[in-house]
Design an enzyme around this catalytic site. Structure first.
Site, PDB file in Angstrom:
ATOM      1  CE  LYS A 209      -3.389   2.331   2.830  1.00 47.24           C
ATOM      2  NZ  LYS A 209      -4.235   2.312   4.011  1.00 47.24           N
ATOM      3  CD  GLU A 215       9.328  -6.091   6.947  1.00 48.75           C
ATOM      4  OE1 GLU A 215       9.105  -4.973   6.429  1.00 48.75           O
ATOM      5  OE2 GLU A 215       9.125  -6.335   8.142  1.00 48.75           O
ATOM      6  N   GLY A 269      -4.621  -1.776   5.192  1.00 48.99           N
ATOM      7  CA  GLY A 269      -3.857  -2.930   4.685  1.00 48.99           C
ATOM      8  C   GLY A 269      -4.489  -4.260   5.072  1.00 48.99           C
ATOM      9  NE  ARG A 270      -5.937  -3.593  11.329  1.00 44.86           N
ATOM     10  CZ  ARG A 270      -5.294  -2.440  11.415  1.00 44.86           C
ATOM     11  NH1 ARG A 270      -4.176  -2.246  10.745  1.00 44.86           N
ATOM     12  NH2 ARG A 270      -5.775  -1.463  12.165  1.00 44.86           N
ATOM     13  CD  GLU A 355      -1.374  -4.237  11.771  1.00 51.53           C
ATOM     14  OE1 GLU A 355      -0.270  -4.797  11.849  1.00 51.53           O
ATOM     15  OE2 GLU A 355      -1.856  -3.868  10.695  1.00 51.53           O
ATOM     16  CG  HIS A 386      -4.612 -35.628  17.342  1.00 54.13           C
ATOM     17  ND1 HIS A 386      -4.666 -36.876  17.910  1.00 54.13           N
ATOM     18  CD2 HIS A 386      -5.678 -35.535  16.520  1.00 54.13           C
ATOM     19  CE1 HIS A 386      -5.716 -37.523  17.429  1.00 54.13           C
ATOM     20  NE2 HIS A 386      -6.355 -36.734  16.587  1.00 54.13           N
ATOM     21  CE  LYS A 514       6.115  -1.058   9.898  1.00 49.39           C
ATOM     22  NZ  LYS A 514       5.128  -0.344   9.107  1.00 49.39           N
TER      23      LYS A 514
END
Ligand code: F6P
Length: 545
Positions: A209, A215, A269-270, A355, A386, A514
């Site tokens: 965005k 990254e 973004g999310r 977030e 399990h 960051k």
């Protein structure tokens, strides 16, 4: 209009809930079921192909009435109107929150600063459709004239988790393209993906965005360098496209304007998988299926907007979660899909939920004096049975759990599906009913156990039960039902943020790390380390030694 500022704990309904909690906190759900055979009838919602049974919760009708009274008193209805109509509800970033507009129908009108944004959204949808068809049908070719076989989505957070979860979730509907995801700045991640692909036949979709994310930019640069070992600079235009709001930075990276899919700052973004951020979804399952995903979400949007609160799935699930979080002090919630396809649902929802609602400052700018965001975790059933179910059944913590299951299996293997679903139903029953001493003793006797050994084993084998669960039983995992399911959780996030009096759509809490990482990187390059606390200095010196 700004969102109302209401400390929920000062509301009349909250005080009533506190008193009500004292009255019912020790009531047993098992007893509630045995004294009311119509409990499931009362506490469930049927909508479309969804059945949501919330009867296995520590609630009475009065609990629901009071939770909805709280929602009303806090002004939820008005907040929902503001959310859908483009009011600036992300006040700290001065933005509207309009991921819902991305799945609006063409005749709907949604205004941002006086402009109807729906035509613009449909223009971008058209370009996604055209591009998808050209790639899938092999009309667009790579630099050696071959059709594309692979797609790599380069992005992180919301620019990765949503597309990755849906591509995996809708694998059954996929075409011949293999879609890969590179997110972590860990160079081993990108290198493992590069091992699997051929530059001649791979399309790279850079999704960011902001187009400033360390990254994503690092991975995109590494991939471009790798690509240029085989191809020429002018071939980049054939193999790299980008999705971003930051056209300037994308162009500077070397991507041609016609290869940029825009998005807008009113999409968080999310919550962005419904925009061109979902390009890799469209490429994987075809545009028609991508559009069905959007349609499913749109149906859930309408349900959320229109259904009265007592029949409103996101509202009921959000308020139940508040009941456990704020009154029973439950800290976590588990989400267990009974389909392997949804193995990435929990990580995706972790970003969406944590977030958004991991905030400790209220809308009045003051620290809140109550709990907010829940911790989310989960894995598909039956694998999770399990792994960590022991703790849910017999541990000391209260963990409200959502069970999500489907009536039909996609590959139609009824034998497997009946086994899977027997486990699905058995778990919520076991969590509710537990196993009492009498039953355990009876079983031990039947097994021929000595009474001495039976006495010893008894306490370990007792299950208290009374563990709350919601059951979401859906007809089939399809683009439409998955779209509706994701939208349901998005609206649950919204409701909780409104009640908790926080801003759900910013994420300042990810910034500090960051910033520090950037300054540490400079220090690592300069080999000058002395600006930190003694522990960090010590570790950094060990790292570079
Ligand atoms: O983790 C913080 C965050 O800003 C997320 O909200 C976002 O989804 C992610 O980083 C990626 O951001 P971008 O799409 O701008 O690269």
């Amino acid at each position: 209009m700004a969102l109302a500022i209401n400390n929920p704990t000062n509301s009349v309904a909250w005080k009533k809930l506190e008193a009500h909690f004292e009255e019912i906190k020790n009531l047993s759900m098992k007893e509630m079921f045995s004294s009311d055979s119509a409990r499931a009838e009362k506490f469930h919602i049927e909508w479309n192909d969804f059945i949501v049974d919330y009867s296995k919760n520590k609630i009475t009708q009065e609990t629901i009435d009071l939770l909805l009274e709280l929602a009303n008193e806090i002004g939820l209805k008005k907040a929902i109107e503001g959310y859908f109509s483009g009011e600036i509800i992300n006040q700290t970033e001065n933005r509207a929150v309009l991921h819902t507009a991305l799945r609006a129908t063409e005749n709907e009108k949604v205004y941002v600063e006086g402009k109807n944004i729906v035509p613009e959204i449909f223009e971008v949808k058209k370009s996604i459709e055209v591009f998808t068809n050209e790639i899938v049908e092999g009309k667009r070719k790579g630099f050696t004239g071959k059709s594309f076989t692979d797609v790599v989505n380069i992005g992180i957070g919301g620019s990765d988790l949503g597309p990755a979860m849906i591509v995996e979730g809708l694998q059954y509907y996929k075409n011949h393209l293999n879609v890969h995801f590179v997110s972590n700045v860990d160079g081993d991640h990108v290198n493992e993906v590069l091992k699997k692909i051929n530059p001649e036949t791979t399309l790279f979709v850079i999704v960011s965005k902001t187009f400033t994310t360390q990254e994503t930019l690092s991975n995109a640069e590494t991939i471009r360098e790798w690509f240029l070992q085989e191809a020429k600079l002018e071939d980049v235009a054939k193999h790299f496209v980008a999705v971003s709001t930051n056209i300037k930075n994308v162009t500077e990276f070397g991507i041609a304007k016609e290869n940029i899919f825009p998005m807008w700052d009113w999409v968080g973004g999310r919550f962005s998988l419904w925009s061109a951020v979902g390009l890799s979804i469209s490429l994987s399952v075809g545009y028609d299926n991508f559009n069905k995903l959007l349609k499913g979400a749109n149906k859930m949007d309408n349900h959320f907007k229109e259904a009265p609160f007592e029949d409103n799935i996101p509202v009921i699930l959000a308020m139940l979660s508040i009941w456990y979080n704020n009154f029973f002090n439950a800290e976590t919630e588990a989400i267990i899909p009974y389909t392997q396809y949804l193995q990435k649902l929990a990580p995706y929802l972790q970003q969406g939920i944590m977030e958004s609602n991991g905030k400790s400052v209220g809308r009045d700018g003051k620290l809140v004096n109550y709990q907010t965001g829940t911790i989310i975790w989960g894995e598909p059933g039956t694998n999770s049975q399990h792994a960590f179910f022991q703790l849910i059944h017999q541990g000391t913590k209260l963990i409200p759990t959502d069970f999500i299951g489907f009536k039909k299996s996609l590959h139609g293997n009824k034998g497997h599906h009946d086994k899977l679903m027997s486990n699905f139903f058995a778990q919520t029953e076991a969590l509710l009913m537990g196993k009492n001493e009498n039953k355990v003793r009876e079983e031990l006797n039947e097994a021929g156990m000595s009474s001495e050994r039976a006495d010893y084993l008894l306490p370990f084998k007792v299950f208290q039960g009374d563990k709350p669960t919601n059951t979401l039983l859906i007809d089939k995992l399809s683009p439409e039902s998955l779209g509706a399911l994701v939208a349901l959780y998005e609206h649950k996030i919204f409701v909780q943020g409104i009640v908790w009096n926080i801003f759900s759509y910013d994420q300042w809490g990810v910034e500090l790390g960051k910033q520090l990482a950037n300054s540490i990187l400079t220090e690592l390059n300069d080999k000058k380390i002395n600006t930190h606390d003694s522990s960090t200095n010590f570790l950094l010196r060990k790292y570079i030694s």
